[in-house]
Design a protein around this motif. Structure first.
Motif, PDB file in Angstrom:
ATOM      1  N   ILE A   4       0.885  -1.328   0.028  1.00 36.48           N
ATOM      2  CA  ILE A   4      -0.094   0.015  -0.092  1.00 36.48           C
ATOM      3  C   ILE A   4       0.789   1.162  -0.003  1.00 36.48           C
ATOM      4  O   ILE A   4       1.967   1.164   0.698  1.00 36.48           O
ATOM      5  N   THR A   5       0.394   2.308  -0.457  1.00 38.18           N
ATOM      6  CA  THR A   5       1.266   3.648  -0.709  1.00 38.18           C
ATOM      7  C   THR A   5       0.128   4.471  -0.204  1.00 38.18           C
ATOM      8  O   THR A   5      -1.056   4.588  -0.518  1.00 38.18           O
ATOM      9  N   LEU A   6       0.606   5.326   0.673  1.00 41.27           N
ATOM     10  CA  LEU A   6       0.076   6.520   1.293  1.00 41.27           C
ATOM     11  C   LEU A   6       0.289   7.698   0.628  1.00 41.27           C
ATOM     12  O   LEU A   6       1.595   8.016   0.572  1.00 41.27           O
ATOM     13  N   ARG A   7      -0.471   8.608   0.569  1.00 37.96           N
ATOM     14  CA  ARG A   7      -0.180   9.848   0.051  1.00 37.96           C
ATOM     15  C   ARG A   7      -1.459  11.044   0.180  1.00 37.96           C
ATOM     16  O   ARG A   7      -2.559  10.557   0.735  1.00 37.96           O
ATOM     17  N   ALA A   8      -0.950  12.305   0.244  1.00 37.88           N
ATOM     18  CA  ALA A   8      -2.012  13.206   0.702  1.00 37.88           C
ATOM     19  C   ALA A   8      -3.188  13.130  -0.623  1.00 37.88           C
ATOM     20  O   ALA A   8      -2.749  12.821  -1.722  1.00 37.88           O
ATOM     21  N   PRO A  15     -13.996  11.637  -6.719  1.00 36.37           N
ATOM     22  CA  PRO A  15     -15.074  10.798  -7.243  1.00 36.37           C
ATOM     23  C   PRO A  15     -14.885   9.424  -6.590  1.00 36.37           C
ATOM     24  O   PRO A  15     -15.873   8.737  -6.292  1.00 36.37           O
ATOM     25  N   THR A  16     -13.806   9.211  -6.665  1.00 37.44           N
ATOM     26  CA  THR A  16     -13.353   7.555  -6.004  1.00 37.44           C
ATOM     27  C   THR A  16     -13.573   7.770  -4.207  1.00 37.44           C
ATOM     28  O   THR A  16     -14.287   6.651  -4.087  1.00 37.44           O
ATOM     29  N   GLU A  60      -3.212   3.935  -1.618  1.00 43.03           N
ATOM     30  CA  GLU A  60      -3.403   3.215  -3.268  1.00 43.03           C
ATOM     31  C   GLU A  60      -2.906   1.656  -3.295  1.00 43.03           C
ATOM     32  O   GLU A  60      -1.601   1.480  -2.371  1.00 43.03           O
ATOM     33  N   LEU A  61      -3.662   1.099  -3.624  1.00 37.56           N
ATOM     34  CA  LEU A  61      -3.264  -0.520  -4.146  1.00 37.56           C
ATOM     35  C   LEU A  61      -2.776  -0.634  -5.499  1.00 37.56           C
ATOM     36  O   LEU A  61      -4.084  -0.149  -6.276  1.00 37.56           O
ATOM     37  N   ALA A  62      -1.698  -0.852  -6.114  1.00 33.60           N
ATOM     38  CA  ALA A  62      -1.530  -1.031  -7.417  1.00 33.60           C
ATOM     39  C   ALA A  62      -2.178   0.104  -8.173  1.00 33.60           C
ATOM     40  O   ALA A  62      -2.736   0.002  -9.250  1.00 33.60           O
ATOM     41  N   GLY A  63      -1.701   1.355  -7.771  1.00 29.86           N
ATOM     42  CA  GLY A  63      -2.111   2.667  -8.238  1.00 29.86           C
ATOM     43  C   GLY A  63      -3.319   3.051  -8.295  1.00 29.86           C
ATOM     44  O   GLY A  63      -3.850   4.154  -8.742  1.00 29.86           O
ATOM     45  N   ALA A  64      -4.325   2.256  -7.611  1.00 34.27           N
ATOM     46  CA  ALA A  64      -5.779   2.517  -7.581  1.00 34.27           C
ATOM     47  C   ALA A  64      -6.196   2.974  -6.022  1.00 34.27           C
ATOM     48  O   ALA A  64      -5.680   2.301  -4.997  1.00 34.27           O
ATOM     49  N   VAL A  65      -6.900   4.186  -5.951  1.00 29.64           N
ATOM     50  CA  VAL A  65      -7.308   4.566  -4.367  1.00 29.64           C
ATOM     51  C   VAL A  65      -8.345   3.508  -3.848  1.00 29.64           C
ATOM     52  O   VAL A  65      -9.478   3.361  -4.505  1.00 29.64           O
ATOM     53  N   THR A  66      -7.900   2.775  -2.848  1.00 28.51           N
ATOM     54  CA  THR A  66      -8.885   1.697  -2.178  1.00 28.51           C
ATOM     55  C   THR A  66      -9.308   2.260  -0.728  1.00 28.51           C
ATOM     56  O   THR A  66     -10.081   1.406  -0.149  1.00 28.51           O
ATOM     57  N   GLY A  67      -8.924   3.425  -0.407  1.00 27.74           N
ATOM     58  CA  GLY A  67      -9.315   3.852   1.077  1.00 27.74           C
ATOM     59  C   GLY A  67      -8.709   5.082   1.388  1.00 27.74           C
ATOM     60  O   GLY A  67      -7.942   5.897   0.655  1.00 27.74           O
ATOM     61  N   TYR A  68      -9.269   5.797   2.385  1.00 31.52           N
ATOM     62  CA  TYR A  68      -9.023   6.996   2.798  1.00 31.52           C
ATOM     63  C   TYR A  68      -9.220   7.343   3.966  1.00 31.52           C
ATOM     64  O   TYR A  68      -9.902   6.696   4.786  1.00 31.52           O
ATOM     65  N   ILE A  88     -12.006   6.796   8.907  1.00 32.21           N
ATOM     66  CA  ILE A  88     -11.253   5.961   7.837  1.00 32.21           C
ATOM     67  C   ILE A  88     -12.319   5.118   7.089  1.00 32.21           C
ATOM     68  O   ILE A  88     -13.178   4.548   7.688  1.00 32.21           O
ATOM     69  N   TYR A  89     -12.071   5.007   5.810  1.00 28.95           N
ATOM     70  CA  TYR A  89     -13.149   4.189   5.029  1.00 28.95           C
ATOM     71  C   TYR A  89     -12.140   3.503   4.093  1.00 28.95           C
ATOM     72  O   TYR A  89     -11.364   4.218   3.357  1.00 28.95           O
ATOM     73  N   VAL A  90     -12.436   2.185   3.860  1.00 29.25           N
ATOM     74  CA  VAL A  90     -11.686   1.297   2.990  1.00 29.25           C
ATOM     75  C   VAL A  90     -12.881   0.720   2.115  1.00 29.25           C
ATOM     76  O   VAL A  90     -13.863   0.124   2.843  1.00 29.25           O
ATOM     77  N   ALA A  91     -12.432   0.716   0.888  1.00 30.84           N
ATOM     78  CA  ALA A  91     -13.510   0.091   0.008  1.00 30.84           C
ATOM     79  C   ALA A  91     -13.678  -1.448   0.198  1.00 30.84           C
ATOM     80  O   ALA A  91     -12.682  -2.067   0.530  1.00 30.84           O
ATOM     81  N   ASN A  92     -14.834  -1.725   0.203  1.00 30.32           N
ATOM     82  CA  ASN A  92     -15.354  -2.978   0.591  1.00 30.32           C
ATOM     83  C   ASN A  92     -14.536  -4.297   0.010  1.00 30.32           C
ATOM     84  O   ASN A  92     -13.858  -5.143   0.873  1.00 30.32           O
ATOM     85  N   GLU A  93     -13.924  -4.253  -1.011  1.00 30.52           N
ATOM     86  CA  GLU A  93     -13.481  -5.342  -1.547  1.00 30.52           C
ATOM     87  C   GLU A  93     -11.854  -5.320  -1.082  1.00 30.52           C
ATOM     88  O   GLU A  93     -11.096  -6.301  -1.423  1.00 30.52           O
ATOM     89  N   SER A  94     -11.521  -4.259  -0.623  1.00 29.18           N
ATOM     90  CA  SER A  94     -10.149  -4.052  -0.227  1.00 29.18           C
ATOM     91  C   SER A  94     -10.023  -3.990   1.341  1.00 29.18           C
ATOM     92  O   SER A  94      -8.858  -4.180   1.812  1.00 29.18           O
ATOM     93  N   GLN A  95     -11.029  -4.288   2.115  1.00 28.34           N
ATOM     94  CA  GLN A  95     -10.858  -4.557   3.613  1.00 28.34           C
ATOM     95  C   GLN A  95     -10.268  -5.797   4.012  1.00 28.34           C
ATOM     96  O   GLN A  95     -10.327  -6.813   3.149  1.00 28.34           O
ATOM     97  N   GLY A  96      -9.529  -5.850   5.164  1.00 29.56           N
ATOM     98  CA  GLY A  96      -8.877  -6.886   5.743  1.00 29.56           C
ATOM     99  C   GLY A  96      -7.727  -7.382   5.268  1.00 29.56           C
ATOM    100  O   GLY A  96      -6.870  -8.249   5.438  1.00 29.56           O
ATOM    101  N   HIS A  97      -7.065  -6.122   4.620  1.00 34.10           N
ATOM    102  CA  HIS A  97      -5.579  -6.336   4.236  1.00 34.10           C
ATOM    103  C   HIS A  97      -4.769  -5.401   4.726  1.00 34.10           C
ATOM    104  O   HIS A  97      -3.683  -4.906   4.287  1.00 34.10           O
ATOM    105  N   GLY A  98      -5.015  -4.701   5.770  1.00 38.46           N
ATOM    106  CA  GLY A  98      -4.158  -4.028   6.428  1.00 38.46           C
ATOM    107  C   GLY A  98      -4.241  -2.526   6.183  1.00 38.46           C
ATOM    108  O   GLY A  98      -3.428  -1.660   6.479  1.00 38.46           O
TER     109      GLY A  98
END
Ligand code: COA
Length: 182
Positions: A4-8, A15-16, A60-68, A88-98
């Motif tokens: 995972i990459t974190l950025r501002a 939209p995401t 970001e996970l593989a270049g896509a925003v999956t949480g904020y 904190i909100y993580v996209a449903n399909e990306s939850q449980g991965h840290g």
């Protein structure tokens, strides 16, 4: 743990972020909103938080925003100014991965650096085990439950408050938060 990459957050992420939040509003209890805000409204909310000097991060996970996640004032009156509330909100399909843990740890680090002394989580509903466990895993302690203060999706919802001291906590007076660091 996922790479995972974190950025501002950037305004282009609105939209995401709105899509992630939309699912949480419609399908979950973390938010007591009933109608999901659209991307324009989400962009306005993001700008207000960033303009007030609080951090707003995306994961970001593989270049896509999956949480904020972001910080905001716990309450607006001035004596509360050393306390922040996190979201904190993580996209449903990306939850449980840290992802949630990494976002929360980064927000804790930023709040500590900026001189805040308490972080508060206001958790939508007692049944939100993922959120209460995430916060406990990151050093938050249970404060209390306000019972049945929300009604959504046909049932009453509790509001659970958890709290984590930052830096010196309450063992010393606060020091001024530099405007440039907020
Ligand atoms: C709560 C939320 C942010 C957690 O994010 P996540 O990326 O799924 O969580 P992580 O994978 O980083 O897990 C971190 C810790 O949280 C706890 N946790 C997360 N999901 C859990 C679940 N479904 N059940 C039990 N514990 C869970 C665990 O303690 C976990 O640590 P572990 O994996 O070492 O056991 C995410 O589930 C979410 O977005 N939920 C909907 C919105 C919400 O409730 N936000 C919180 C608002 S206060």
């Amino acid at each position: 743990m996922a790479n995972i990459t974190l950025r501002a957050a950037h305004p282009n992420d609105a939209p995401t972020i709105a899509a992630i939040y939309r699912a949480a509003v419609l399908e979950g209890t973390a938010s007591f909103e009933i109608e999901p805000p659209d991307a324009a409204e989400m962009a306005r909310r993001m700008a207000a938080i960033v303009d007030a000097g609080y951090p707003y991060l995306v994961a970001e996970l593989a270049g896509a925003v999956t949480g904020y996640g972001y910080l905001n004032a716990y309450r607006p009156r001035p004596a509360y100014r050393w306390s922040v509330e996190n979201s904190i909100y993580v996209a449903n399909e990306s939850q449980g991965h840290g992802i949630g843990r990494q976002v929360l740890q980064a927000l804790i680090a930023k709040a500590t650096t900026r001189g805040y002394r308490q972080m508060i989580a206001v958790i939508g509903d007692s049944a939100n085990i993922a959120s209460t466990r995430l916060h406990r895993a990151c050093g938050f302690q249970f404060c209390g439950t306000v019972h049945a203060v929300g009604f959504k999706s046909g049932r009453w919802l509790d509001s659970v408050t958890m709290q984590r001291p930052l830096g010196d906590g309450d063992t010393s007076p606060p020091t001024q938060i530099a405007a440039s660091l907020r």
